[in-house]
Design a protein around this motif. Sequence first.
Motif, PDB file in Angstrom:
ATOM      1  N   GLN A 136     -67.146 -43.021  94.750  1.00  0.00           N
ATOM      2  CA  GLN A 136     -67.652 -41.657  94.587  1.00  0.00           C
ATOM      3  C   GLN A 136     -66.628 -40.746  93.923  1.00  0.00           C
ATOM      4  N   GLY A 137     -65.380 -41.232  93.829  1.00  0.00           N
ATOM      5  CA  GLY A 137     -64.350 -40.495  93.116  1.00  0.00           C
ATOM      6  C   GLY A 137     -63.254 -39.908  93.967  1.00  0.00           C
ATOM      7  N   TYR A 138     -63.295 -40.125  95.288  1.00  0.00           N
ATOM      8  CA  TYR A 138     -62.241 -39.589  96.153  1.00  0.00           C
ATOM      9  C   TYR A 138     -60.949 -40.370  95.935  1.00  0.00           C
ATOM     10  N   ASP A 139     -59.875 -39.635  95.641  1.00  0.00           N
ATOM     11  CA  ASP A 139     -58.608 -40.265  95.248  1.00  0.00           C
ATOM     12  C   ASP A 139     -57.817 -40.825  96.419  1.00  0.00           C
ATOM     13  N   ILE A 140     -57.859 -40.105  97.554  1.00  0.00           N
ATOM     14  CA  ILE A 140     -57.012 -40.477  98.693  1.00  0.00           C
ATOM     15  C   ILE A 140     -57.885 -40.717  99.918  1.00  0.00           C
ATOM     16  N   VAL A 141     -57.937 -41.955 100.350  1.00  0.00           N
ATOM     17  CA  VAL A 141     -58.726 -42.325 101.527  1.00  0.00           C
ATOM     18  C   VAL A 141     -57.816 -43.087 102.481  1.00  0.00           C
ATOM     19  N   ASP A 142     -57.754 -42.636 103.722  1.00  0.00           N
ATOM     20  CA  ASP A 142     -57.005 -43.329 104.767  1.00  0.00           C
ATOM     21  C   ASP A 142     -57.997 -43.944 105.754  1.00  0.00           C
ATOM     22  N   GLY A 143     -57.606 -45.054 106.361  1.00  0.00           N
ATOM     23  CA  GLY A 143     -58.483 -45.721 107.307  1.00  0.00           C
ATOM     24  C   GLY A 143     -57.877 -45.816 108.695  1.00  0.00           C
ATOM     25  N   MET A 144     -58.720 -45.698 109.715  1.00  0.00           N
ATOM     26  CA  MET A 144     -58.326 -45.924 111.110  1.00  0.00           C
ATOM     27  C   MET A 144     -59.343 -46.856 111.742  1.00  0.00           C
ATOM     28  N   GLU A 145     -58.850 -47.806 112.542  1.00  0.00           N
ATOM     29  CA  GLU A 145     -59.736 -48.836 113.091  1.00  0.00           C
ATOM     30  C   GLU A 145     -59.019 -49.549 114.242  1.00  0.00           C
ATOM     31  N   PRO A 146     -59.722 -49.841 115.349  1.00  0.00           N
ATOM     32  CA  PRO A 146     -59.073 -50.549 116.453  1.00  0.00           C
ATOM     33  C   PRO A 146     -58.966 -52.064 116.279  1.00  0.00           C
ATOM     34  N   SER A 147     -59.823 -52.661 115.451  1.00  0.00           N
ATOM     35  CA  SER A 147     -59.825 -54.113 115.309  1.00  0.00           C
ATOM     36  C   SER A 147     -58.819 -54.574 114.262  1.00  0.00           C
TER      37      SER A 147
END
Length: 204
Positions: A76-87
């Motif tokens: 979609q064009g978002y430059d900065i994406v961070d992820g959080m996840e317990p697994s």
Amino acid sequence: MIEKFLDKAYDLETQEATLEHYNQWAASYDAEIAENGYATPGRIAEALAQFQLDLSEPVLDFGCGTGLSGLALRRQGYDIVDGMEPSEEMLAQAREKGAYRKITRIDASSRKPIKRGTYRVITGCGVLGTGAAPPEVFDMIMHALPKGGLFTFSYNDHALADRAYTTKLIEWVDVGAARLLFQEHGEHLPGMNLKSTVYVIEKA
């Protein structure tokens, strides 16, 4: 025969059972949900783009799983994406996709995994619902947002049928603590005849 996990995902009752299920599912997750036409990540990214025009603003993909939602945000064009996840096993799959600036493994029992004000934009794709995060995670995410922050998320048909989840949204909106900007019911996993509603809300 490859073990199927999707039909069991909505019967999980504890955080421990949920974490174990997703760890076991990680290697085959993308393939199994692709077979069922997983549509919600793209719908969430498109909905967010109607209200978050600054594509350089960091986006937190909370409960990022194997990273499909992160890929949708990047497309979609978002430059900065961070992820959080317990697994941890899910995160291993997410790292391989290269969609995230950084990835954080969180403790499923942590009450405040997001430092308040760190992100102005948070997404939750299929995270809140039966067999996934409990209803109180909704409050945790909203409290982590600053005033004017956006939370874009989905409730699938199972979550929509559970008042414990729908009431959280109603409570925030009814008291004026959040504004509902967008709501659309549509495809989630058409292969299972399962739909979801995508929401965009703004913290007041």
